[in-house]
Design a protein around this motif. Structure first.
Motif, PDB file in Angstrom:
ATOM      1  N   CYS A  15      -4.444  -8.764   9.378  1.00 33.34           N
ATOM      2  CA  CYS A  15      -2.911  -8.147   9.286  1.00 33.34           C
ATOM      3  C   CYS A  15      -2.256  -8.937   8.189  1.00 33.34           C
ATOM      4  CB  CYS A  15      -2.455  -8.122  10.595  1.00 33.34           C
ATOM      5  SG  CYS A  15      -1.019  -7.775  10.587  1.00 33.34           S
ATOM      6  N   ALA A  16      -2.441 -10.340   7.848  1.00 36.05           N
ATOM      7  CA  ALA A  16      -1.456 -10.813   6.972  1.00 36.05           C
ATOM      8  C   ALA A  16      -2.230 -10.399   5.395  1.00 36.05           C
ATOM      9  CB  ALA A  16      -1.826 -12.363   7.047  1.00 36.05           C
ATOM     10  N   VAL A  17      -3.464 -10.201   5.466  1.00 34.63           N
ATOM     11  CA  VAL A  17      -4.022  -9.743   3.953  1.00 34.63           C
ATOM     12  C   VAL A  17      -3.620  -8.355   3.775  1.00 34.63           C
ATOM     13  CG1 VAL A  17      -5.961  -8.970   2.720  1.00 34.63           C
ATOM     14  CG2 VAL A  17      -5.858 -11.208   4.081  1.00 34.63           C
ATOM     15  N   GLU A  18      -3.551  -7.439   4.715  1.00 33.60           N
ATOM     16  CA  GLU A  18      -3.265  -5.747   4.625  1.00 33.60           C
ATOM     17  C   GLU A  18      -1.678  -5.856   4.298  1.00 33.60           C
ATOM     18  OE1 GLU A  18      -2.871  -1.767   4.459  1.00 33.60           O
ATOM     19  OE2 GLU A  18      -4.548  -3.229   4.324  1.00 33.60           O
ATOM     20  N   HIS A  19      -0.612  -6.771   5.048  1.00 33.21           N
ATOM     21  CA  HIS A  19       0.522  -6.887   4.794  1.00 33.21           C
ATOM     22  C   HIS A  19       0.979  -7.452   3.267  1.00 33.21           C
ATOM     23  CE1 HIS A  19       2.385  -7.055   9.081  1.00 33.21           C
ATOM     24  NE2 HIS A  19       1.982  -5.876   8.720  1.00 33.21           N
ATOM     25  N   ALA A  20       0.240  -8.265   2.793  1.00 29.34           N
ATOM     26  CA  ALA A  20       0.394  -8.809   1.316  1.00 29.34           C
ATOM     27  C   ALA A  20       0.176  -7.745   0.405  1.00 29.34           C
ATOM     28  CB  ALA A  20      -0.491 -10.057   1.367  1.00 29.34           C
ATOM     29  N   ARG A  21      -0.879  -6.939   0.492  1.00 29.81           N
ATOM     30  CA  ARG A  21      -1.277  -5.903  -0.085  1.00 29.81           C
ATOM     31  C   ARG A  21      -0.264  -4.548  -0.375  1.00 29.81           C
ATOM     32  NH1 ARG A  21      -3.149  -0.634  -0.032  1.00 29.81           N
ATOM     33  NH2 ARG A  21      -3.136  -0.881   2.256  1.00 29.81           N
ATOM     34  N   ARG A  22       0.463  -4.236   1.053  1.00 33.14           N
ATOM     35  CA  ARG A  22       1.325  -3.292   1.132  1.00 33.14           C
ATOM     36  C   ARG A  22       2.598  -3.654   0.413  1.00 33.14           C
ATOM     37  NH1 ARG A  22       2.895  -1.351   5.540  1.00 33.14           N
ATOM     38  NH2 ARG A  22       1.952  -2.539   6.986  1.00 33.14           N
ATOM     39  N   LEU A  23       2.826  -5.151   0.640  1.00 32.81           N
ATOM     40  CA  LEU A  23       4.311  -5.874   0.170  1.00 32.81           C
ATOM     41  C   LEU A  23       4.287  -5.574  -1.250  1.00 32.81           C
ATOM     42  CD1 LEU A  23       6.585  -7.333   1.047  1.00 32.81           C
ATOM     43  CD2 LEU A  23       5.494  -9.213   1.032  1.00 32.81           C
ATOM     44  N   VAL A  24       3.255  -5.984  -1.946  1.00 30.79           N
ATOM     45  CA  VAL A  24       3.324  -6.027  -3.545  1.00 30.79           C
ATOM     46  C   VAL A  24       3.619  -4.368  -3.814  1.00 30.79           C
ATOM     47  CG1 VAL A  24       1.934  -6.304  -5.473  1.00 30.79           C
ATOM     48  CG2 VAL A  24       1.868  -8.003  -3.748  1.00 30.79           C
ATOM     49  N   ALA A  25       3.207  -3.538  -3.209  1.00 34.77           N
ATOM     50  CA  ALA A  25       3.322  -2.034  -3.610  1.00 34.77           C
ATOM     51  C   ALA A  25       4.688  -1.904  -3.105  1.00 34.77           C
ATOM     52  CB  ALA A  25       2.082  -1.211  -2.843  1.00 34.77           C
ATOM     53  N   THR A  26       5.105  -2.068  -2.066  1.00 36.31           N
ATOM     54  CA  THR A  26       6.470  -1.931  -1.638  1.00 36.31           C
ATOM     55  C   THR A  26       7.580  -2.433  -2.678  1.00 36.31           C
ATOM     56  OG1 THR A  26       5.759  -1.765   0.697  1.00 36.31           O
ATOM     57  CG2 THR A  26       8.097  -1.974   0.217  1.00 36.31           C
ATOM     58  N   ILE A  27       7.481  -3.849  -3.127  1.00 34.49           N
ATOM     59  CA  ILE A  27       8.211  -4.361  -4.008  1.00 34.49           C
ATOM     60  C   ILE A  27       8.294  -3.637  -5.374  1.00 34.49           C
ATOM     61  CG2 ILE A  27       8.872  -6.360  -5.238  1.00 34.49           C
ATOM     62  CD1 ILE A  27       7.941  -8.013  -2.875  1.00 34.49           C
ATOM     63  N   SER A  28       7.066  -3.137  -5.717  1.00 35.71           N
ATOM     64  CA  SER A  28       7.002  -2.494  -6.951  1.00 35.71           C
ATOM     65  C   SER A  28       7.682  -1.219  -7.131  1.00 35.71           C
ATOM     66  CB  SER A  28       5.693  -2.245  -7.443  1.00 35.71           C
ATOM     67  OG  SER A  28       4.850  -3.246  -7.695  1.00 35.71           O
ATOM     68  N   ASP A  29       7.963  -0.729  -5.988  1.00 35.06           N
ATOM     69  CA  ASP A  29       8.658   0.669  -5.839  1.00 35.06           C
ATOM     70  C   ASP A  29      10.133   0.324  -5.746  1.00 35.06           C
ATOM     71  OD1 ASP A  29       6.326   2.222  -5.273  1.00 35.06           O
ATOM     72  OD2 ASP A  29       6.402   2.186  -3.542  1.00 35.06           O
ATOM     73  N   VAL A  30      10.396  -0.979  -5.151  1.00 33.75           N
ATOM     74  CA  VAL A  30      11.882  -1.327  -5.183  1.00 33.75           C
ATOM     75  C   VAL A  30      12.309  -1.573  -6.449  1.00 33.75           C
ATOM     76  CG1 VAL A  30      13.422  -3.106  -4.187  1.00 33.75           C
ATOM     77  CG2 VAL A  30      11.804  -1.979  -2.565  1.00 33.75           C
ATOM     78  N   VAL A  31      11.644  -2.194  -7.220  1.00 33.07           N
ATOM     79  CA  VAL A  31      12.103  -2.749  -8.404  1.00 33.07           C
ATOM     80  C   VAL A  31      12.178  -1.605  -9.533  1.00 33.07           C
ATOM     81  CG1 VAL A  31      11.216  -3.841 -10.511  1.00 33.07           C
ATOM     82  CG2 VAL A  31      10.777  -4.679  -8.430  1.00 33.07           C
ATOM     83  N   GLY A  32      11.460  -0.495  -9.457  1.00 33.34           N
ATOM     84  CA  GLY A  32      11.585   0.654 -10.289  1.00 33.34           C
ATOM     85  C   GLY A  32      10.622   0.592 -11.317  1.00 33.34           C
ATOM     86  N   GLU A  33      11.145   1.305 -12.395  1.00 37.23           N
ATOM     87  CA  GLU A  33      10.618   1.805 -13.595  1.00 37.23           C
ATOM     88  C   GLU A  33      10.436   0.167 -14.531  1.00 37.23           C
ATOM     89  OE1 GLU A  33      12.882   4.288 -16.130  1.00 37.23           O
ATOM     90  OE2 GLU A  33      12.454   5.912 -14.639  1.00 37.23           O
ATOM     91  N   GLU A  34      11.165  -0.616 -14.476  1.00 41.25           N
ATOM     92  CA  GLU A  34      11.364  -2.057 -15.163  1.00 41.25           C
ATOM     93  C   GLU A  34      10.218  -2.913 -14.436  1.00 41.25           C
ATOM     94  OE1 GLU A  34      13.909  -5.789 -16.478  1.00 41.25           O
ATOM     95  OE2 GLU A  34      14.841  -4.074 -15.154  1.00 41.25           O
ATOM     96  N   THR A  35       9.235  -3.169 -15.377  1.00 40.56           N
ATOM     97  CA  THR A  35       8.123  -4.023 -14.873  1.00 40.56           C
ATOM     98  C   THR A  35       8.393  -5.230 -14.486  1.00 40.56           C
ATOM     99  OG1 THR A  35       6.616  -2.928 -16.419  1.00 40.56           O
ATOM    100  CG2 THR A  35       5.923  -5.007 -15.260  1.00 40.56           C
ATOM    101  N   PHE A  36       7.909  -5.723 -13.103  1.00 42.59           N
ATOM    102  CA  PHE A  36       8.287  -7.086 -12.689  1.00 42.59           C
ATOM    103  C   PHE A  36       7.288  -8.115 -12.893  1.00 42.59           C
ATOM    104  CE2 PHE A  36       7.954 -10.388  -9.348  1.00 42.59           C
ATOM    105  CZ  PHE A  36       9.038 -11.003  -9.633  1.00 42.59           C
TER     106      PHE A  36
END
Length: 604
Positions: free
Chosen positions: A583-604
């Motif tokens: 579950c922790a590994v799956e959360h980590a994968r989805r968390l990175v994707a979620t943060i990328s959506d929050v940050v938006g167009e600007e690359t983090f």
């Protein structure tokens, strides 16, 4: 007890920064050894007599130099009774001695930061008399701020990455347009072709804009500028200081970038830093590298390594030649002092070069003695050349300080209507509550882009201390670093309360995952890791300040790719202990994707 003492090549004290407890301890030792009269009382805040420090620590420093020169096996640290420890560092012939009642690993990290800050304030001419008292004052101020406040209290300085402020696209565009207009004004009216404008709100990064010709800033540069802003936060609203930034490691002119940093405190906890590059980069870089090559050749001669001496000399000859060529190309109009210095430097080099040529023909010991006796004078001329060549450029930049203050006022006026919003947003940048529904059991996370030196994480004060004690977080970072130094890029473990996970990975510029085929664990076991810039051997401590660990790691894993095309990311996650590893590994994968959506167009 905590302190730092720096000794020059003659074992004289070049710098000291000791807290009250350590000062009292050393004073008691001095009284016991008869170095100062019995009953002597130290004035609070006063420096100890350098002669007293020299007599107490000279045996340790001399032993350190003998181990380094004769056996190439210098001490890294001493562990003493009652948790009293010492750590050693070497930079351009100066020996740094860090003393404290703390663990060796932490002491070594603080030592690395101290050496890095020294280089930022002094460049190549460490503790030079020409630098004046301001550099020493700033170094002490930043050291004390980092060690007594930042490193112990804030996760950004624990991770050595600058927090990024998340704002909406429209406001982000407004900020960038404002900073771009400021840089354009500097270019048109002041002729500043190489400049940066950096906006912080409550010590979080809002935007960084640079002119096209400016050298990109390294992650360590961002962190240093943030420390400088924090250390000077109690000072007056406007302050300009001269520093030497690093620049990105893959640029040929990196390492020593002379800059004027103008700090302005605006409305609503905003801090604007305008950074002007004022040196001739090829010249500055050549002189800076020459110092390191000189130090290498001195060490080789002291060790009596005849096989390594000729390659070291050839490297020195190459850098001196580059320096002389750069002087002719970039400083065509030299003032009288600089002209005289160039002539003396050229004459001393020609004399030294002839002696080396004669030595390589006969390998007579007498010639080597003559070379060694002439090197100190050559080093002094090089230091003078470094200082005077920068002074000729610095004077023009100092004339623009009034313009920088005017630019800051314009930025403040344009962003005034957003000031309160930015201040509130910075105080509530990210909350873990926003992620609990999608990631049940997640307590805290820290997402770091090591290539840009920026990070995203919920603020610690928004978490209940009972739910996540800060000590747990600090221990997690130290624990993962210990495994990273062994080549482990994924670590997971549990204690009675929490489940911890750590991931490090590489991406290309398009966001694709890069897989490293090298077995890092076996490679680190067989070869070690951590040769610092300019070939200096340094401890392999993950971080941005002691050394650009992640940049070197990327070059090691992908030697055929340009360093600028590899991004390094880290993710720290803390879950409740009931959460499984899957579950922790799956959360980590989805968390990175979620943060990328929050940050938006600007690359983090």
């Amino acid at each position: 007890m905590n302190g730092l003492i720096v000794f020059n090549s003659a074992n004289d004290v070049a710098y000291q920064n000791l807290n009250g407890d350590l000062t009292e301890k050393i004073c008691n030792i001095a009284i016991a050894q008869g170095l100062v009269p019995a009953g002597s009382v130290m004035t609070p805040g006063a420096a100890l007599d350098s002669n007293v420090l020299l007599q107490i620590f000279s045996p340790i420093i001399s032993s350190q130099r003998i181990m380094h020169c004769q056996f190439d096996n210098a001490y890294a640290s001493f562990q003493c009774e009652n948790g009293f420890n010492l750590a050693f560092g070497e930079l351009l012939g100066f020996t740094f001695l860090k003393i404290g009642q703390t663990e060796i690993e932490q002491l070594m990290r603080q030592l690395g930061v101290a050496m890095t800050l020294t280089r930022y304030f002094y460049g190549a001419n460490l503790f030079g008399v020409q630098a004046g008292a301001m550099q020493q004052e700033l170094l002490t101020l930043c050291l004390n701020c980092y060690e007594s406040q930042l490193w112990q209290e804030e996760q950004a300085y624990l991770l050595e990455a600058l927090p990024k402020l998340l704002i909406n696209t429209e406001l982000k565009r407004t900020v960038h347009v404002t900073l771009d207009a400021t840089l354009e004004q500097l270019r048109q009216t002041g002729g500043q072709q190489r400049a940066h404008a950096l906006l912080l709100v409550s010590h979080k990064l809002v935007a960084l804009n640079s002119t096209r010709q400016a050298l990109p800033l390294a992650p360590a540069d961002l962190l240093f500028l943030a420390i400088l802003a924090r250390a000077l936060q109690s000072q007056k609203s406007q302050r300009a200081v001269a520093v030497f930034l690093q620049g990105v490691s893959h640029d040929v002119n990196s390492g020593c970038v002379p800059c004027i940093v103008h700090l302005s405190r605006l409305h609503g906890h905003q801090v604007l830093l305008q950074i002007i590059e004022y040196g001739h980069m090829p010249l500055t870089s050549s002189i800076y590298d020459t110092f390191f090559v000189l130090q290498k050749i001195v060490a080789v001669q002291q060790q009596g390594d005849a096989d390594a001496l000729k390659p070291a000399y050839e490297s020195l000859e190459s850098f001196v030649s580059q320096t002389l060529t750069a002087l002719k190309r970039h400083l065509k109009q030299k003032h009288e002092d600089l002209e005289s210095c160039v002539k003396k430097f050229t004459a001393r080099w020609e004399n030294l070069r002839k002696m080396y040529v004669e030595f390589f023909k006969s390998f007579e010991r007498e010639l080597l003695v003559r070379i060694e006796s002439n090197l100190p004078a050559f080093v002094e001329e090089l230091k003078q050349l470094f200082t005077l060549s920068l002074a000729s450029c610095d004077s023009a930049s100092n004339q623009q300080l009034d313009q920088l203050a005017d630019s800051a006022a314009v930025v403040e006026a344009k962003l005034l209507e957003f000031a309160e919003f930015l201040a509130v947003k910075a105080a509530r940048n990210m909350s873990i509550d926003a992620y609990l529904e999608d990631f049940p059991g997640l307590v805290h996370f820290m997402y770091v882009n090591r290539s840009s030196g920026q990070m995203l994480a919920p603020d610690l004060r928004q978490n209940s201390p009972q739910l996540l004690p800060k000590s747990k977080l600090w221990h997690m970072v130290e624990f993962t670093r210990s495994y990273l130094k062994r080549g482990q890029t994924t670590v997971m473990w549990k204690d009675r309360t929490f489940h911890y996970s750590y991931f490090l990975w590489f991406e290309d510029l398009s966001g694709g995952i890069l897989k490293c085929t090298l077995d890092l664990h076996q490679h680190f076991l067989s070869t070690g890791f951590g040769a610092g810039a300019n070939g200096q051997k340094t401890p392999a401590e993950p971080g941005a300040l002691p050394m650009d660990y992640y940049s070197e790691l990327a070059e090691l894993c992908f030697p055929k790719l340009s360093p600028g095309k590899v991004r390094v990311y880290e993710l720290y996650c803390i879950h409740l202990g009931l959460v499984t590893a899957t579950c922790a590994v799956e959360h980590a994968r989805r968390l990175v994707a979620t943060i990328s959506d929050v940050v938006g167009e600007e690359t983090f």
